[in-house]
Design a protein around this motif. Structure first.
Motif, PDB file in Angstrom:
ATOM      1  N   SER A 474      11.577   8.266  -4.108  1.00  0.00           N
ATOM      2  CA  SER A 474      12.279   7.417  -5.080  1.00  0.00           C
ATOM      3  C   SER A 474      13.500   6.778  -4.406  1.00  0.00           C
ATOM      4  N   GLU A 475      14.138   5.856  -5.142  1.00  0.00           N
ATOM      5  CA  GLU A 475      15.315   5.182  -4.592  1.00  0.00           C
ATOM      6  C   GLU A 475      16.452   6.171  -4.352  1.00  0.00           C
ATOM      7  N   ASP A 476      16.620   7.130  -5.239  1.00  0.00           N
ATOM      8  CA  ASP A 476      17.686   8.114  -5.045  1.00  0.00           C
ATOM      9  C   ASP A 476      17.397   9.014  -3.848  1.00  0.00           C
ATOM     10  N   MET A 478      15.874   8.175  -1.224  1.00  0.00           N
ATOM     11  CA  MET A 478      15.998   7.432   0.032  1.00  0.00           C
ATOM     12  C   MET A 478      17.333   7.705   0.711  1.00  0.00           C
ATOM     13  N   VAL A 479      18.397   7.823  -0.072  1.00  0.00           N
ATOM     14  CA  VAL A 479      19.728   8.061   0.498  1.00  0.00           C
ATOM     15  C   VAL A 479      19.747   9.410   1.215  1.00  0.00           C
ATOM     16  N   LEU A 480      19.205  10.442   0.563  1.00  0.00           N
ATOM     17  CA  LEU A 480      19.178  11.770   1.176  1.00  0.00           C
ATOM     18  C   LEU A 480      18.258  11.799   2.401  1.00  0.00           C
ATOM     19  N   LEU A 481      17.099  11.084   2.303  1.00  0.00           N
ATOM     20  CA  LEU A 481      16.176  11.047   3.433  1.00  0.00           C
ATOM     21  C   LEU A 481      16.802  10.359   4.636  1.00  0.00           C
ATOM     22  N   ALA A 482      17.519   9.250   4.404  1.00  0.00           N
ATOM     23  CA  ALA A 482      18.188   8.555   5.517  1.00  0.00           C
ATOM     24  C   ALA A 482      19.217   9.463   6.185  1.00  0.00           C
ATOM     25  N   ARG A 483      19.947  10.238   5.394  1.00  0.00           N
ATOM     26  CA  ARG A 483      20.953  11.143   5.957  1.00  0.00           C
ATOM     27  C   ARG A 483      20.276  12.253   6.770  1.00  0.00           C
ATOM     28  N   ASP A 484      19.148  12.802   6.248  1.00  0.00           N
ATOM     29  CA  ASP A 484      18.447  13.869   6.972  1.00  0.00           C
ATOM     30  C   ASP A 484      17.891  13.358   8.308  1.00  0.00           C
ATOM     31  N   ILE A 485      17.329  12.146   8.288  1.00  0.00           N
ATOM     32  CA  ILE A 485      16.794  11.575   9.539  1.00  0.00           C
ATOM     33  C   ILE A 485      17.914  11.362  10.553  1.00  0.00           C
ATOM     34  N   ALA A 486      19.047  10.833  10.093  1.00  0.00           N
ATOM     35  CA  ALA A 486      20.175  10.603  10.990  1.00  0.00           C
ATOM     36  C   ALA A 486      20.667  11.919  11.601  1.00  0.00           C
ATOM     37  N   LYS A 487      20.740  12.974  10.786  1.00  0.00           N
ATOM     38  CA  LYS A 487      21.184  14.274  11.297  1.00  0.00           C
ATOM     39  C   LYS A 487      20.209  14.814  12.355  1.00  0.00           C
ATOM     40  N   LYS A 488      18.912  14.663  12.103  1.00  0.00           N
ATOM     41  CA  LYS A 488      17.931  15.165  13.077  1.00  0.00           C
ATOM     42  C   LYS A 488      17.992  14.366  14.373  1.00  0.00           C
ATOM     43  N   ILE A 489      18.208  13.059  14.276  1.00  0.00           N
ATOM     44  CA  ILE A 489      18.345  12.243  15.489  1.00  0.00           C
ATOM     45  C   ILE A 489      19.563  12.694  16.289  1.00  0.00           C
ATOM     46  N   GLU A 490      20.671  12.967  15.594  1.00  0.00           N
ATOM     47  CA  GLU A 490      21.880  13.421  16.288  1.00  0.00           C
ATOM     48  C   GLU A 490      21.658  14.754  16.997  1.00  0.00           C
ATOM     49  N   ASN A 491      20.878  15.640  16.386  1.00  0.00           N
ATOM     50  CA  ASN A 491      20.694  16.975  16.951  1.00  0.00           C
ATOM     51  C   ASN A 491      19.682  17.007  18.094  1.00  0.00           C
ATOM     52  N   GLU A 492      18.663  16.138  18.055  1.00  0.00           N
ATOM     53  CA  GLU A 492      17.565  16.252  19.012  1.00  0.00           C
ATOM     54  C   GLU A 492      17.569  15.202  20.106  1.00  0.00           C
ATOM     55  N   LEU A 493      18.276  14.085  19.930  1.00  0.00           N
ATOM     56  CA  LEU A 493      18.196  13.003  20.917  1.00  0.00           C
ATOM     57  C   LEU A 493      19.540  12.791  21.603  1.00  0.00           C
ATOM     58  N   THR A 494      19.449  12.255  22.815  1.00  0.00           N
ATOM     59  CA  THR A 494      20.638  11.825  23.564  1.00  0.00           C
ATOM     60  C   THR A 494      20.549  10.318  23.740  1.00  0.00           C
ATOM     61  N   TYR A 495      21.574   9.589  23.329  1.00  0.00           N
ATOM     62  CA  TYR A 495      21.512   8.131  23.331  1.00  0.00           C
ATOM     63  C   TYR A 495      22.944   7.575  23.410  1.00  0.00           C
ATOM     64  N   PRO A 496      23.086   6.374  23.938  1.00  0.00           N
ATOM     65  CA  PRO A 496      24.420   5.743  23.986  1.00  0.00           C
ATOM     66  C   PRO A 496      24.750   5.063  22.655  1.00  0.00           C
ATOM     67  N   LEU A 504      13.243   1.214   4.131  1.00  0.00           N
ATOM     68  CA  LEU A 504      12.742   0.147   3.261  1.00  0.00           C
ATOM     69  C   LEU A 504      11.738   0.750   2.285  1.00  0.00           C
ATOM     70  N   ARG A 505      11.907   0.374   1.027  1.00  0.00           N
ATOM     71  CA  ARG A 505      10.969   0.826  -0.013  1.00  0.00           C
ATOM     72  C   ARG A 505      10.491  -0.395  -0.764  1.00  0.00           C
ATOM     73  N   GLU A 506       9.181  -0.652  -0.713  1.00  0.00           N
ATOM     74  CA  GLU A 506       8.646  -1.887  -1.298  1.00  0.00           C
ATOM     75  C   GLU A 506       7.472  -1.543  -2.217  1.00  0.00           C
ATOM     76  N   THR A 507       7.509  -2.123  -3.404  1.00  0.00           N
ATOM     77  CA  THR A 507       6.425  -1.924  -4.365  1.00  0.00           C
ATOM     78  C   THR A 507       5.690  -3.244  -4.560  1.00  0.00           C
ATOM     79  N   LYS A 508       4.350  -3.192  -4.457  1.00  0.00           N
ATOM     80  CA  LYS A 508       3.557  -4.408  -4.600  1.00  0.00           C
ATOM     81  C   LYS A 508       2.585  -4.251  -5.750  1.00  0.00           C
ATOM     82  N   ALA A 509       2.253  -5.360  -6.372  1.00  0.00           N
ATOM     83  CA  ALA A 509       1.226  -5.403  -7.409  1.00  0.00           C
ATOM     84  C   ALA A 509       0.356  -6.608  -7.139  1.00  0.00           C
ATOM     85  N   VAL A 510      -0.929  -6.417  -6.955  1.00  0.00           N
ATOM     86  CA  VAL A 510      -1.846  -7.498  -6.606  1.00  0.00           C
ATOM     87  C   VAL A 510      -2.944  -7.553  -7.653  1.00  0.00           C
ATOM     88  N   GLU A 511      -3.260  -8.745  -8.109  1.00  0.00           N
ATOM     89  CA  GLU A 511      -4.340  -8.956  -9.075  1.00  0.00           C
ATOM     90  C   GLU A 511      -4.966 -10.312  -8.775  1.00  0.00           C
TER      91      GLU A 511
END
Length: 514
Positions: A474-476, A478-496, A504-511
């Motif tokens: 859900s949209e709510d 997404m905020v927590l998921l973005a924070r969790d991903i950022a924390k995991k990147i900080e802990n596991e990767l080395t980068y400058p 991005l969250r996109e909903t489509k309806a096609v008919e």
């Protein structure tokens, strides 16, 4: 008119008389038939007796003839056996006479041999006495006993032989080492000279030419919706700068970059640029890339002369066209290793076909190493076992980086060919490989969370763009998921610097209107 009872009596009498007459007639007829049947039976019995007597006489005659015939054959066989026995008796008698003569001869030879043995024993005893006297004389002259003299000679000979043997072994080792080095240099130089290959490495950008600068605005679209759609669907980074009539497509993944380049060329040629059309062109470009992968795999097998590969193996080879290792195209590298290994095998008199096959497949694990856990060596070994490759090819794949000791000549040749192909000038760029591995790891960390539909590292690894599944996140959340991903990147990767986590969250309806 007679009374009725008289009439009845007359009728009864007439009936009785008629019955008596009929009975008498039937009796006479029956007697005649019985008499005739008895005569016929007598006739048949007489004929049967005569026939039985005739057959009896015939059987007796045949039996007499058969007995006479058997008796004649028996007498003939008896005569033949008697003649054969007489012949064998004569032969046995001759053999006995020959044996008697041989026994007499052997007895005479034994007597002569006994005499000679006695004479030889006498000579041996005489020689022993002479040898003993000579040894006693030598001991008195030399002052050594026999055992001391033996030990002295053995020690002197052992030291001399050991020294000469060591010198000879050293000389032979030096000679063969020099010859082996010269031969190896000659073979490797000849193989490299015969295998002409381009000295070029892969880059991470592609330039798409434009018919005019006005097309840049159409690609960007209103409020940037077109360029966002392209970047989201392909996972690349579009660089639109002041370069005239050109757009730069940047991505560490060559497949994504090629899909984006083809889609842009089709959109520019078509002229209709909007999100729906962009999605259609990206799908079409992906289908073309899949066809190209199959064609490239078939080209590699045709170019190296390798036949009988599993169709899935051919597709995996084609995927190597869009895979780089230290900036070097893996498919071109595999073809080059196949050629070099084949040339080296031909010079050494080894199986050329197996060497070329192992060289072509040695890096097959790199086709899916970003999808499967493990090193490309272990993945390649599993694929080779799965598609029933020969043990020599499997061992060469397993040993080409020294993970296990090379036990066959083919494995050593693939090791050498791989090193030659990677070590020549301009073949690889270490910094690009490290850059690509860092971006792949960034995407891998982002995909490890649930609810992720896809993610792409863009902006040279400074941004990770992640598409989430709207039905799971859900949209709510997404905020927590973005924070969790950022924390995991900080802990596991080395980068400058820092990395932007963009969800991005996109909903489509096609008919469809029908």
């Amino acid at each position: 008119m007679l009374p009725w009872w008289i009439t009845a009596i007359i009728a009864v009498v007439i009936g009785i008389l008629a019955y008596i007459v009929g009975f008498a007639m039937r009796k006479r007829i029956a007697e005649r038939e019985i008499s005739s049947a008895e005569e016929e039976a007598k006739r048949i019995i007489n004929e049967s007796i005569k026939s039985a007597e005739n057959k009896k006489r015939e059987v007796l005659l045949e039996a007499k003839e058969e007995i006479h015939k058997n008796r004649s054959e028996y007498e003939r066989e008896v005569k033949e056996r008697r003649a054969e026995l007489s012949k064998q008796e004569r032969r046995l008698q001759q053999k006995e006479e020959n044996l008697d003569r041989k026994m007499d001869s052997l007895e005479k030879k034994n007597e002569n041999l006994t005499k000679k043995i006695a004479e030889a024993d006498a000579h041996v005893e005489e020689v022993k006495q002479i040898k003993k006297g000579q040894l006693e004389m030598l001991e008195r002259i030399s002052g050594y006993t026999v055992e001391e003299a033996k030990a002295y000679l053995i020690n002197n000979l052992a030291s001399e032989v050991t020294h000469e043997m060591a010198m000879k072994v050293k000389e032979i080792e030096t000679q063969y080492k020099e010859e082996a080095d010269d031969r190896a240099r000659h073979i490797i130089a000849l193989a490299i000279q015969r295998c002409a290959a381009d000295h070029a490495s892969e880059v991470t950008v592609s330039v798409v030419p434009l018919p005019n600068d006005e097309m840049k605005g159409r690609i960007i679209g209103r409020e940037g919706r077109n360029i966002r759609s392209i970047e989201t669907l392909t996972g690349v980074d579009l660089i639109i700068d002041d370069t005239p009539e050109a757009i730069t497509v940047s991505s560490f993944d060559p497949v994504r970059r090629e899909v984006a380049r083809l889609a842009l060329e089709k959109l520019i040629q078509d002229g209709r640029i909007h999100p729906a059309r962009i999605e259609e062109m990206v799908e079409k470009a992906q289908r073309e890339i899949n066809a190209t992968i199959k064609a490239e795999g078939e080209r590699a097998t045709f170019e190296t002369g390798i036949h009988g590969l599993h169709p899935d193996f051919i597709k995996l080879l084609g995927r190597q066209k869009y895979r780089t290792s230290y900036g070097q195209n893996v498919l071109a590298h595999s073809i080059e290793v196949s050629h070099i290994a084949g040339l080296l095998a031909a010079e050494l008199g080894v199986d050329v076909v197996t060497a070329k096959r192992a060289g072509l497949l040695h890096d097959i694990g790199k086709s899916i190493d970003h999808e499967v856990e493990g090193s490309h060596v272990s993945i390649g070994v599993e694929l080779a076992k799965k598609y029933k490759e020969s043990p020599d090819v499997i061992h060469a794949i397993e040993a080409h980086h020294g993970d296990v000791e090379a036990r066959t000549v083919i494995a050593c040749l693939v090791q050498a060919a791989d090193t030659i192909s990677a070590a020549r000038p301009g073949a690889r760029r270490e910094n690009i490989e490290n850059y690509v591995k860092r971006l792949e790891k960034l995407e891998e960390v982002s995909k490890s969370f649930p609810g992720i539909a896809g993610c792409y590292a863009i902006q040279a690894g400074r941004e990770i763009r992640i598409m989430v599944k709207p039905e799971q996140v859900s949209e709510d959340e997404m905020v927590l998921l973005a924070r969790d991903i950022a924390k995991k990147i900080e802990n596991e990767l080395t980068y400058p610097g820092q990395i932007k986590v963009h969800l991005l969250r996109e909903t489509k309806a096609v008919e469809y209107a029908k």
